[in-house]
Write a protein that holds these residues in place. Structure first.
Motif, PDB file in Angstrom:
ATOM      1  N   VAL A 190      69.212   2.718  37.541  1.00  9.73           N
ATOM      2  CA  VAL A 190      68.265   1.623  37.740  1.00  9.73           C
ATOM      3  C   VAL A 190      67.298   1.488  36.569  1.00  9.73           C
ATOM      4  CG1 VAL A 190      66.372   0.807  39.207  1.00  9.73           C
ATOM      5  CG2 VAL A 190      68.442   1.738  40.254  1.00  9.73           C
ATOM      6  N   TRP A 191      66.815   2.609  36.058  1.00 11.71           N
ATOM      7  CA  TRP A 191      65.814   2.601  34.989  1.00 11.71           C
ATOM      8  C   TRP A 191      66.278   3.467  33.807  1.00 11.71           C
ATOM      9  CZ3 TRP A 191      62.401   3.631  39.675  1.00 11.71           C
ATOM     10  CH2 TRP A 191      61.913   2.414  40.193  1.00 11.71           C
ATOM     11  N   PRO A 192      67.308   3.024  33.085  1.00 10.58           N
ATOM     12  CA  PRO A 192      67.847   3.843  31.989  1.00 10.58           C
ATOM     13  C   PRO A 192      66.849   4.077  30.857  1.00 10.58           C
ATOM     14  CG  PRO A 192      68.765   1.626  31.943  1.00 10.58           C
ATOM     15  CD  PRO A 192      68.037   1.749  33.232  1.00 10.58           C
TER      16      PRO A 192
ATOM     17  N   ASP B  77      71.767  -8.580  45.168  1.00 10.55           N
ATOM     18  CA  ASP B  77      70.964  -7.882  44.175  1.00 10.55           C
ATOM     19  C   ASP B  77      70.028  -6.896  44.867  1.00 10.55           C
ATOM     20  OD1 ASP B  77      69.723  -7.973  41.225  1.00 10.55           O
ATOM     21  OD2 ASP B  77      68.102  -7.827  42.670  1.00 10.55           O
ATOM     22  N   PHE B  78      70.027  -5.654  44.378  1.00 15.99           N
ATOM     23  CA  PHE B  78      69.088  -4.657  44.871  1.00 15.99           C
ATOM     24  C   PHE B  78      68.596  -3.843  43.687  1.00 15.99           C
ATOM     25  CE2 PHE B  78      68.204  -0.392  46.789  1.00 15.99           C
ATOM     26  CZ  PHE B  78      67.064  -0.772  47.481  1.00 15.99           C
ATOM     27  N   MET B  79      67.336  -3.894  43.424  1.00 17.74           N
ATOM     28  CA  MET B  79      66.733  -3.196  42.286  1.00 17.74           C
ATOM     29  C   MET B  79      67.360  -3.625  40.958  1.00 17.74           C
ATOM     30  SD  MET B  79      64.278  -1.337  43.497  1.00 17.74           S
ATOM     31  CE  MET B  79      63.917  -0.271  42.112  1.00 17.74           C
ATOM     32  N   GLY B  80      67.759  -4.914  40.880  1.00 19.92           N
ATOM     33  CA  GLY B  80      68.311  -5.440  39.652  1.00 19.92           C
ATOM     34  C   GLY B  80      69.779  -5.151  39.435  1.00 19.92           C
TER      35      GLY B  80
ATOM     36  N   LEU C 204      62.067  -4.884  49.920  1.00 20.98           N
ATOM     37  CA  LEU C 204      62.178  -3.437  49.749  1.00 20.98           C
ATOM     38  C   LEU C 204      62.101  -3.056  48.276  1.00 20.98           C
ATOM     39  CD1 LEU C 204      62.640  -0.590  50.810  1.00 20.98           C
ATOM     40  CD2 LEU C 204      65.099  -1.071  50.869  1.00 20.98           C
ATOM     41  N   SER C 205      62.745  -3.830  47.416  1.00 19.72           N
ATOM     42  CA  SER C 205      62.698  -3.531  45.978  1.00 19.72           C
ATOM     43  C   SER C 205      61.262  -3.516  45.469  1.00 19.72           C
ATOM     44  CB  SER C 205      63.513  -4.568  45.194  1.00 19.72           C
ATOM     45  OG  SER C 205      64.888  -4.455  45.482  1.00 19.72           O
ATOM     46  N   ALA C 206      60.451  -4.458  45.941  1.00 25.56           N
ATOM     47  CA  ALA C 206      59.052  -4.509  45.509  1.00 25.56           C
ATOM     48  C   ALA C 206      58.298  -3.263  45.948  1.00 25.56           C
ATOM     49  CB  ALA C 206      58.388  -5.764  46.070  1.00 25.56           C
ATOM     50  N   ARG C 207      58.580  -2.797  47.147  1.00 23.36           N
ATOM     51  CA  ARG C 207      57.933  -1.572  47.642  1.00 23.36           C
ATOM     52  C   ARG C 207      58.369  -0.359  46.810  1.00 23.36           C
ATOM     53  NH1 ARG C 207      53.580  -2.630  51.037  1.00 23.36           N
ATOM     54  NH2 ARG C 207      54.075  -4.553  52.173  1.00 23.36           N
TER      55      ARG C 207
END
Length: 302
Positions: free
Chosen positions: A71-73, A218-221, A279-282
């Protein structure tokens, strides 16, 4: 104060593999030891054990790190490691809170849910209209249900059986202890779930695990197969669809219980995408509170 209300269920004997039996025995031993401790000490102890021992040995820490990198490489490795550690601690705390079947509901009974969804829930209940409360594996998903049950709501739930049948046999009891009926996934469970809904009841669903053949949203991009059943049920039975969260506070013991505004009715995929965005925003706000240990992305989304 100790809490032994589920102890009689630890020795259920469903059919399972020897490795499942051994794993369950180790978990039960940890739970029994923890439940003998005062409440705050028990929560901190199991959080520490899952973070330092259980999570790394079981491979959960490695999976959390893999998901975080996916998600966050570009995030520094040290920051991802910190999130993974805190995630495991939250998983452990959540586990023993849900086994504290007397103490945890008593504490949540003092909690006043907040957010625009509270008034919407009250109005729907007064009208006899069903409500589906939807959340993810974030914070402690049982905290808000316990707070609402203490206020007189009869909130049921639909659950997915654990792969370990020995563990599943007593873990289901923890969900039942919070009040409201719980139903297993499958034809029989869904029938009971629907009856409760059609009678104007309230139900809880968690939607943030991979489901084979489910639509890709889409979930978390990232693309992720996501069950749209909550939205389908809401449309079919004219139920409100309300996202909710039990957000762990900095003391590690208390919660902010939030009910967001209902999702407007449209179509199942649009409504479910709104849930995923919520949920992604949280998660982006408090990434350590989501269960990164699940296999949310499995490479079959394309």
């Amino acid at each position: 104060m100790s809490d032994r209300s589920n102890s009689d269920d630890f020795h259920a004997h469903p059919a399972g593999k020897a490795s499942d039996f051994l794993t369950n025995a180790l978990i039960v031993g940890l739970i029994r030891l923890a439940l003998a401790l005062p409440y705050a000490a028990r929560i901190r102890f199991v959080g520490w054990m899952v973070q330092k021992v259980v999570g790394p040995v079981a491979g959960y820490r490695a999976r959390a790190l893999d998901n975080l990198e996916l998600v966050w490489p570009d995030m520094p490795k040290a920051e991802r490691a910190l999130i993974a550690n805190r995630c495991l601690n939250n998983v452990g705390r959540t586990l023993i809170e849900n086994y504290s079947a007397r103490d945890f509901p008593q504490k949540m009974a003092k909690n006043v849910p907040q957010g625009p969804g509270v008034a919407a829930l009250e109005e729907a209940t007064a009208q006899g209209r069903p409500v589906i409360l939807v959340t993810g594996h974030f914070g402690n998903y049982e905290a808000t249900r316990a707070a609402l049950v203490a206020r007189g709501y009869d909130i049921g739930g639909l659950y997915r059986d654990m792969k370990n049948p020995y563990f599943n046999a007593h873990y289901v009891k923890t969900m039942e202890a919070f009040g409201g009926p719980v139903f297993p996934q499958g034809r029989k469970g869904t029938a009971g779930f629907v009856r409760h809904l059609k009678a104007g009841g309230q139900l809880v669903l968690l939607f943030d695990q991979h489901v084979y053949a489910a639509p890709v949203l889409d979930f978390m991009g990232l693309p992720a197969r996501t069950a749209v059943s909550a939205a389908e049920l809401a449309l079919r039975y004219d139920a409100l669809l309300i996202p909710f969260y039990g957000i762990r506070q900095p003391d590690g013991l208390s919660f902010e219980c939030v009910l967001e505004a209902p999702i407007p009715p449209s179509d199942p995929e649009t409504m479910t995408q709104a849930l995923s965005d919520s949920l992604s925003a949280r998660i982006k706000d408090k990434p350590e509170q989501w269960f990164w240990v699940h296999r949310r992305w499995r490479g079959d989304e394309v």
